[in-house]
Design a protein around this motif. Structure first.
Motif, short mmCIF file in Angstrom:
data_model
loop_
_atom_site.label_atom_id
_atom_site.label_comp_id
_atom_site.label_asym_id
_atom_site.label_seq_id
_atom_site.Cartn_x
_atom_site.Cartn_y
_atom_site.Cartn_z
N MET A 1 16.20 6.62 0.04
CA MET A 1 14.94 6.32 0.71
C MET A 1 14.06 7.58 0.67
O MET A 1 14.53 8.67 0.37
CB MET A 1 15.20 5.87 2.15
N ASP A 2 12.77 7.41 1.00
CA ASP A 2 11.81 8.51 0.81
C ASP A 2 12.25 9.82 1.44
O ASP A 2 12.17 10.88 0.82
CB ASP A 2 10.45 8.11 1.39
N GLY A 3 12.70 9.76 2.70
CA GLY A 3 13.10 10.98 3.40
C GLY A 3 14.24 11.68 2.67
O GLY A 3 14.31 12.91 2.61
N PHE B 1 10.68 5.58 9.76
CA PHE B 1 11.90 5.00 9.20
C PHE B 1 12.12 5.46 7.76
O PHE B 1 13.22 5.85 7.38
CB PHE B 1 11.84 3.47 9.26
N ASN B 2 11.03 5.44 6.98
CA ASN B 2 11.17 5.83 5.57
C ASN B 2 11.46 7.32 5.41
O ASN B 2 11.98 7.74 4.38
CB ASN B 2 9.93 5.44 4.77
N LEU B 3 11.09 8.10 6.42
CA LEU B 3 11.33 9.54 6.31
C LEU B 3 12.72 9.95 6.81
O LEU B 3 13.09 11.11 6.74
CB LEU B 3 10.24 10.32 7.06
N LEU C 1 0.84 -1.21 0.00
CA LEU C 1 0.00 0.00 0.00
C LEU C 1 0.87 1.26 0.00
O LEU C 1 0.57 2.24 -0.67
CB LEU C 1 -0.94 0.01 1.21
N HIS C 2 1.97 1.21 0.77
CA HIS C 2 2.92 2.32 0.82
C HIS C 2 3.47 2.60 -0.59
O HIS C 2 3.47 3.74 -1.06
CB HIS C 2 4.04 1.95 1.81
N GLU C 3 3.91 1.52 -1.27
CA GLU C 3 4.46 1.68 -2.62
C GLU C 3 3.40 2.18 -3.60
O GLU C 3 3.70 2.96 -4.50
CB GLU C 3 5.05 0.36 -3.12
N LEU C 4 2.17 1.71 -3.38
CA LEU C 4 1.07 2.16 -4.24
C LEU C 4 0.88 3.67 -4.09
O LEU C 4 0.52 4.36 -5.05
CB LEU C 4 -0.20 1.41 -3.84
N GLY C 5 1.13 4.18 -2.88
CA GLY C 5 1.06 5.63 -2.65
C GLY C 5 2.02 6.37 -3.58
O GLY C 5 1.65 7.35 -4.23
N HIS C 6 3.27 5.85 -3.67
CA HIS C 6 4.24 6.46 -4.58
C HIS C 6 3.75 6.35 -6.03
O HIS C 6 3.76 7.32 -6.78
CB HIS C 6 5.59 5.73 -4.50
N ALA C 7 3.34 5.12 -6.39
CA ALA C 7 3.02 4.83 -7.79
C ALA C 7 1.83 5.67 -8.27
O ALA C 7 1.87 6.21 -9.38
CB ALA C 7 2.73 3.34 -7.96
#
Ligand SMILES: [Zn+2]
Length: 355
Positions: free
Chosen positions: A161-163, A153-155, A58-64
């Motif tokens: 990484m996202d952050g 963590f991702n930020l 779901l997280h990756e879908l947010g990016h996509a």
């Protein structure tokens, strides 16, 4: 990506699982087995792992889906032991777009945390969210904690990484894109060292060490790619031109051309007549004719009369297609109709490698 299996489609994007992910499952089950060897506990922890990875999807879908709004397609989402990767066709170079694409993933986790918090709050108020409930492995508190952990963590500013992408995007709104990438990449590599040290010496967590390795390699690779793209945008033929070259005259015999040792160091030779390039000749065909004993033929009768030339101030980006069109490994470089050098794919590669 090799060694991955498609497990389904979400919003028109194929979701793959990588074989190394199975290693994670085995490791996770083993760790659980050491703590509590009952089958129920092991299965329970694997179910939990499954949920974790659904949340990662779901997280990756947010990016996509955010990238899709900017017209950038996602070829697929791959689940790796270190998390998910949404393989976007390209990263937006517009900092505002990159900012939103990067932050969309952690934003999904924040929304999920709030969604899990709502029923917990309705049933038991704030009393439901205690450390005890968390240690007990109660479902809702665990999900809230997990999503907050994933978002935080991702930020972390560990580019790519996202952050780290958010950081690069923010910097790139103020300063040059390449400089912004180099700063984000340096901070990313420093973070990678911290992850590795923590994973090795504090937490004994090999996943964190893997993530550190990934961040280190990718931070470098992305910075190099950006540097190369920037240089390619500004590089001209002059940057890759070789000034040592041989020319031949149209009325020279093949024999006399081949009597110069140096001519054979080039695959193709420009043919010059009265300061003008009139053709190109491949040394390979000269050697073939010599082998057939026909080396008294003159250059003019066998030279290639159709060829491309490039101007010394032409953008390097624009000359690549000229190599393809005419199938030649060498192009003459001219300034004011005067031959001043040559360019070759090998010379261009040397230049690119030196960037
Ligand atoms: Zn992400």
């Amino acid at each position: 990506m090799r060694w991955s299996w498609k497990i389904g489609n979400l919003a028109g994007i194929a979701v793959y699982i990588h074989v190394t992910f199975l290693l994670l499952v085995v490791w996770f089950a083993y760790r659980q087995y050491q703590v509590d060897s009952s089958p129920a506990a092991v299965i329970g922890s694997l179910v939990f792992l499954g949920i974790v990875f659904f949340i990662v999807v779901l997280h990756e879908l947010g990016h996509a889906l955010t990238a899709r709004r900017y017209g950038i397609a996602t070829s697929r989402i791959v689940l790796l032991p270190i998390g998910g990767v949404a393989q976007l066709e390209k990263m937006p170079e517009n900092p505002v777009q990159e900012f939103w694409v990067a932050i969309a993933g952690p934003a999904v986790n924040i929304v999920l945390a709030l969604l899990f918090l709502l029923p917990l709050f309705l049933f038991s108020g704030f009393d439901g969210l205690t450390t005890e409930a968390l240690l007990n492995g109660d479902f809702l508190p665990s999900m809230i904690f997990l999503n907050i952990l994933l978002a935080v963590f991702n930020l972390l500013p560990a580019f790519p990484m996202d952050g780290g992408r958010v950081l690069r995007a923010l910097l790139a709104m103020k300063i040059d894109y390449l400089k912004a990438t180099e700063i984000a990449s340096a901070i990313g590599r420093a973070m990678a060292l911290l992850f590795a040290a923590y994973g090795l010496f504090v937490d004994n967590n090999f996943l964190l060490v893997l993530i550190a390795l990934f961040v280190w390699i990718e931070a470098r690779r992305e910075a190099n790619a950006v540097r190369m793209r920037q240089h390619l945008k500004t590089a001209t033929v002059a940057d890759v031109m070789e000034e040592n070259f041989y020319v031949v005259a149209p009325n020279q015999t093949i024999n006399s051309v081949l009597s110069y040792q140096g001519t054979l160091s080039r695959e193709v030779l420009p043919v010059m007549d009265d300061q003008k390039i009139v053709g190109m000749i491949a040394t390979r065909s000269l050697l073939q004719l010599q082998a057939q004993g026909r080396d008294d033929i003159i250059v003019e009768s066998i030279m290639q009369r159709e060829f491309n030339v490039v101007a010394v101030d032409e953008k390097l980006n624009d000359v690549f297609s000229k190599f393809k069109g005419i199938n030649t490994p060498l192009l003459p470089v001219v300034r004011d109709d005067q031959l001043i050098g040559v360019i070759t794919p090998a010379g261009i590669n040397r230049f690119l490698a030196s960037l």
